[in-house]
Design a protein around this motif. Sequence first.
Motif, PDB file in Angstrom:
ATOM      1  N   GLY A  94     -27.111   1.655  10.272  1.00 53.92           N
ATOM      2  CA  GLY A  94     -25.700   2.003  10.280  1.00 53.92           C
ATOM      3  C   GLY A  94     -25.233   2.445   8.906  1.00 53.92           C
ATOM      4  N   HIS A  95     -23.917   2.528   8.716  1.00 54.08           N
ATOM      5  CA  HIS A  95     -23.295   2.922   7.449  1.00 54.08           C
ATOM      6  C   HIS A  95     -23.965   4.177   6.871  1.00 54.08           C
ATOM      7  N   GLY A  96     -23.742   5.292   7.555  1.00 54.88           N
ATOM      8  CA  GLY A  96     -24.399   6.528   7.162  1.00 54.88           C
ATOM      9  C   GLY A  96     -23.518   7.471   6.365  1.00 54.88           C
ATOM     10  N   ASP A  97     -24.165   8.454   5.772  1.00 50.98           N
ATOM     11  CA  ASP A  97     -23.493   9.533   5.050  1.00 50.98           C
ATOM     12  C   ASP A  97     -24.359  10.775   5.175  1.00 50.98           C
ATOM     13  N   LEU A  98     -23.714  11.937   5.177  1.00 50.56           N
ATOM     14  CA  LEU A  98     -24.410  13.200   5.405  1.00 50.56           C
ATOM     15  C   LEU A  98     -24.516  14.031   4.135  1.00 50.56           C
ATOM     16  N   VAL A  99     -25.619  14.770   4.044  1.00 55.81           N
ATOM     17  CA  VAL A  99     -25.780  15.792   3.022  1.00 55.81           C
ATOM     18  C   VAL A  99     -26.333  17.042   3.688  1.00 55.81           C
ATOM     19  N   GLU A 100     -25.921  18.195   3.210  1.00 59.85           N
ATOM     20  CA  GLU A 100     -26.426  19.471   3.726  1.00 59.85           C
ATOM     21  C   GLU A 100     -27.334  20.078   2.671  1.00 59.85           C
ATOM     22  N   LEU A 101     -28.582  20.354   3.051  1.00 56.50           N
ATOM     23  CA  LEU A 101     -29.507  20.977   2.114  1.00 56.50           C
ATOM     24  C   LEU A 101     -29.159  22.445   1.924  1.00 56.50           C
ATOM     25  N   ALA A 102     -29.849  23.096   1.006  1.00 53.97           N
ATOM     26  CA  ALA A 102     -29.532  24.486   0.684  1.00 53.97           C
ATOM     27  C   ALA A 102     -29.696  25.408   1.884  1.00 53.97           C
ATOM     28  N   ASP A 103     -30.583  25.048   2.820  1.00 52.41           N
ATOM     29  CA  ASP A 103     -30.787  25.871   4.004  1.00 52.41           C
ATOM     30  C   ASP A 103     -29.810  25.538   5.134  1.00 52.41           C
ATOM     31  N   GLY A 104     -28.868  24.654   4.862  1.00 50.52           N
ATOM     32  CA  GLY A 104     -27.878  24.275   5.856  1.00 50.52           C
ATOM     33  C   GLY A 104     -28.267  23.108   6.732  1.00 50.52           C
ATOM     34  N   ALA A 105     -29.473  22.582   6.588  1.00 52.77           N
ATOM     35  CA  ALA A 105     -29.921  21.482   7.438  1.00 52.77           C
ATOM     36  C   ALA A 105     -29.216  20.190   7.059  1.00 52.77           C
ATOM     37  N   PRO A 106     -28.647  19.472   8.061  1.00 57.75           N
ATOM     38  CA  PRO A 106     -27.997  18.189   7.753  1.00 57.75           C
ATOM     39  C   PRO A 106     -28.997  17.040   7.752  1.00 57.75           C
ATOM     40  N   TRP A 107     -28.842  16.150   6.805  1.00 57.02           N
ATOM     41  CA  TRP A 107     -29.639  14.942   6.718  1.00 57.02           C
ATOM     42  C   TRP A 107     -28.711  13.749   6.581  1.00 57.02           C
ATOM     43  N   MET A 108     -29.106  12.635   7.190  1.00 55.68           N
ATOM     44  CA  MET A 108     -28.299  11.420   7.094  1.00 55.68           C
ATOM     45  C   MET A 108     -29.032  10.360   6.291  1.00 55.68           C
ATOM     46  N   ALA A 109     -28.314   9.789   5.329  1.00 58.83           N
ATOM     47  CA  ALA A 109     -28.758   8.567   4.663  1.00 58.83           C
ATOM     48  C   ALA A 109     -28.036   7.401   5.320  1.00 58.83           C
ATOM     49  N   TYR A 110     -28.731   6.311   5.563  1.00 58.86           N
ATOM     50  CA  TYR A 110     -28.122   5.174   6.238  1.00 58.86           C
ATOM     51  C   TYR A 110     -28.828   3.890   5.810  1.00 58.86           C
ATOM     52  N   LEU A 111     -28.150   2.777   5.989  1.00 56.00           N
ATOM     53  CA  LEU A 111     -28.797   1.513   5.662  1.00 56.00           C
ATOM     54  C   LEU A 111     -29.548   0.975   6.877  1.00 56.00           C
ATOM     55  N   CYS A 112     -30.530   0.146   6.613  1.00 54.50           N
ATOM     56  CA  CYS A 112     -31.326  -0.486   7.665  1.00 54.50           C
ATOM     57  C   CYS A 112     -31.910  -1.775   7.119  1.00 54.50           C
ATOM     58  N   GLY A 113     -32.504  -2.569   8.000  1.00 50.91           N
ATOM     59  CA  GLY A 113     -33.207  -3.770   7.592  1.00 50.91           C
ATOM     60  C   GLY A 113     -34.530  -3.863   8.322  1.00 50.91           C
ATOM     61  N   ARG A 114     -35.532  -4.431   7.669  1.00 55.11           N
ATOM     62  CA  ARG A 114     -36.856  -4.585   8.282  1.00 55.11           C
ATOM     63  C   ARG A 114     -37.138  -6.074   8.504  1.00 55.11           C
ATOM     64  N   PRO A 115     -37.075  -6.534   9.744  1.00 56.47           N
ATOM     65  CA  PRO A 115     -37.250  -7.961  10.007  1.00 56.47           C
ATOM     66  C   PRO A 115     -38.685  -8.427   9.753  1.00 56.47           C
ATOM     67  N   LEU A 116     -38.792  -9.671   9.330  1.00 58.09           N
ATOM     68  CA  LEU A 116     -40.096 -10.317   9.298  1.00 58.09           C
ATOM     69  C   LEU A 116     -40.656 -10.425  10.707  1.00 58.09           C
ATOM     70  N   PRO A 117     -41.949 -10.297  10.873  1.00 62.44           N
ATOM     71  CA  PRO A 117     -42.517 -10.421  12.217  1.00 62.44           C
ATOM     72  C   PRO A 117     -42.191 -11.775  12.847  1.00 62.44           C
ATOM     73  N   GLY A 118     -41.464 -11.736  13.947  1.00 63.92           N
ATOM     74  CA  GLY A 118     -41.150 -12.942  14.684  1.00 63.92           C
ATOM     75  C   GLY A 118     -40.083 -13.832  14.086  1.00 63.92           C
ATOM     76  N   ARG A 119     -39.479 -13.437  12.958  1.00 63.53           N
ATOM     77  CA  ARG A 119     -38.509 -14.327  12.308  1.00 63.53           C
ATOM     78  C   ARG A 119     -37.081 -13.812  12.397  1.00 63.53           C
ATOM     79  N   GLU A 120     -36.867 -12.547  12.684  1.00 61.04           N
ATOM     80  CA  GLU A 120     -35.540 -11.935  12.746  1.00 61.04           C
ATOM     81  C   GLU A 120     -34.755 -12.177  11.455  1.00 61.04           C
ATOM     82  N   ARG A 121     -35.466 -12.107  10.350  1.00 63.38           N
ATOM     83  CA  ARG A 121     -34.845 -12.218   9.035  1.00 63.38           C
ATOM     84  C   ARG A 121     -35.377 -11.102   8.145  1.00 63.38           C
ATOM     85  N   CYS A 122     -34.475 -10.442   7.420  1.00 59.96           N
ATOM     86  CA  CYS A 122     -34.823  -9.275   6.599  1.00 59.96           C
ATOM     87  C   CYS A 122     -34.808  -9.683   5.134  1.00 59.96           C
ATOM     88  N   ILE A 123     -35.948 -10.153   4.612  1.00 65.33           N
ATOM     89  CA  ILE A 123     -35.985 -10.658   3.247  1.00 65.33           C
ATOM     90  C   ILE A 123     -35.857  -9.556   2.207  1.00 65.33           C
TER      91      ILE A 123
END
Length: 543
Positions: free
Chosen positions: A257-286
């Motif tokens: 979530g919490h995204g923001d857009l940038v347009e490259l020189a060729d006009g292509a849109p890209w999104m930067a956004y935050l994410c989390g990577r959970p520990l296997p089986g722990r549902e915690r993102c250290i």
Amino acid sequence: MTFIRNPVLRGFNPDPSIMRLGDDIYIATSTFEWYPGVQIHHSRDLVNWRMAARPLNRPAQLDMRGDPDSCGVWAPDLSHADGRFWLVYTDVKRFGRSTLDGAKGVTLRDFHNYLVTCDRIDGAWSDPVYLNSSGFDPALFHDDDGRSWLLNMLWDHRPDRPRFAGIVIQELDRATGALVGERRTIFQGTERGFTEGPHLYKRDGWYHLLVAEGGTGWGHAVVMARARDLMGPYELHPDGVVLSSDGRRDVPLARAGHGDLVELADGAPWMAYLCGRPLPGRERCILGRETALQPMRWCEDGWLRTMTADAAPDLRPPAPSLPPAPWPEDAWDGQFDGPTLPAPLQWLRTPYPDEIFSLTARPGRLRLYGRETVGSPFRQALVAQRQTHFRYTATTCLDFEPIDFQQAAGLICYYNSTKFHYLHVTREDGARRLQVMTACPDTGGCTLEVVVGALAEGPIELRVDIDFDQLRFAWRAEGEQSWNFLNGAFDASILSDEASLPGLPNFTGAFVGMACQDMSGRATHADFAFWRYVGREDAEPSA
């Protein structure tokens, strides 16, 4: 074909604001209570990134002494207009409740928004201009008619009202930085709630508003609306969300979530956004909330969608067709042989670092001056770096002669005042001791365990090994070959947003570093000869 390896900014690097100026692409991320404030990252190909600046680096710009855990600098927004870079940000001074947990009533919080500018990304940024305190996540929109506008979410403290009260907009005078005219609410948000993180763009005669919703946990999402007029009315995206992990905890990139857009020189849109990577089986993102990137596309109906139209985050998207632009190797060797703190390291809250550390008092050493307790929101002598790997080893060599039990120094794995594991040297009954102090939200307490009752005098090397959710400490006298590992392992998963005491904000990530306390007020110092962090890349979870 070259692919992007998400997240591109690993470890605690949330709330990305992305922009392009010519061939240069920049991402600004939140730093919360860590000093200096805001991290600005630089790339020319979206694959290779480097730290370009930490712009809030002097007392006139930022003083976070007293800011609670996970407060301080939230959601910076970076833009460029009139030959200058513009950076707006929030300094959060209060996040607590004024009622008992679960009770209805007033929720008072303090969010102060500021603007700084600079003609160079790595230059000396201006003193701040105060903007408002009506809510957090400020962002600037520079319209093509030469006018600029400030957006932020609106906080409503009144009982029985939605705390997240929509997105407001007000004109900003570029010449003075002052807000002019009346504030107006342009978007109330959707039923997901927690409407925040606004960014505004103009394309084909439409104003496109991008917001974060659903809270910054498992249900986080990027939501979009558009209007012909800047002031609205804004119609919602027909798909509901533009990008989200849709509440899933079993995916490599969760909490998207919490995204923001940038347009490259060729006009292509890209999104930067935050994410989390959970520990296997722990549902915690250290590793905290990290920043990922992926290509987007404008569809025939004028709405933005992911390349597969499923609104899902992409772990390994193809890189754009840009010339490869790797940065020169600038790895720190772990020695303290310069007059300034090495770039990987930061400290907490205070704009007066000379009060807590020195690199010149004993050349070749980082000297920490013992100050307040672990977790103090004022003067805490703790210098650390982000954890950026699920598996790593960190080592240091400590030269420390405590006077009594009120002095301590050592190696710490730290999230905040309620979550840490701290291997430290102290003195009691005339002998140096090695102890482990742990603050754990799962138990709601802080424990202290003596692991070596009579430690020899002289320098001591300290070590921590992290293996996903397993944490092991070790020590040895300087010059020895073998490490003495402590019996058993500690739970590294508590160093995450998801492990928390009720009612407290948890928005940062795990750090590992060096600390020193002197609760007598004598400022007894500890010297650290080196700092080494070695991550193991080949063992991270994958799709």
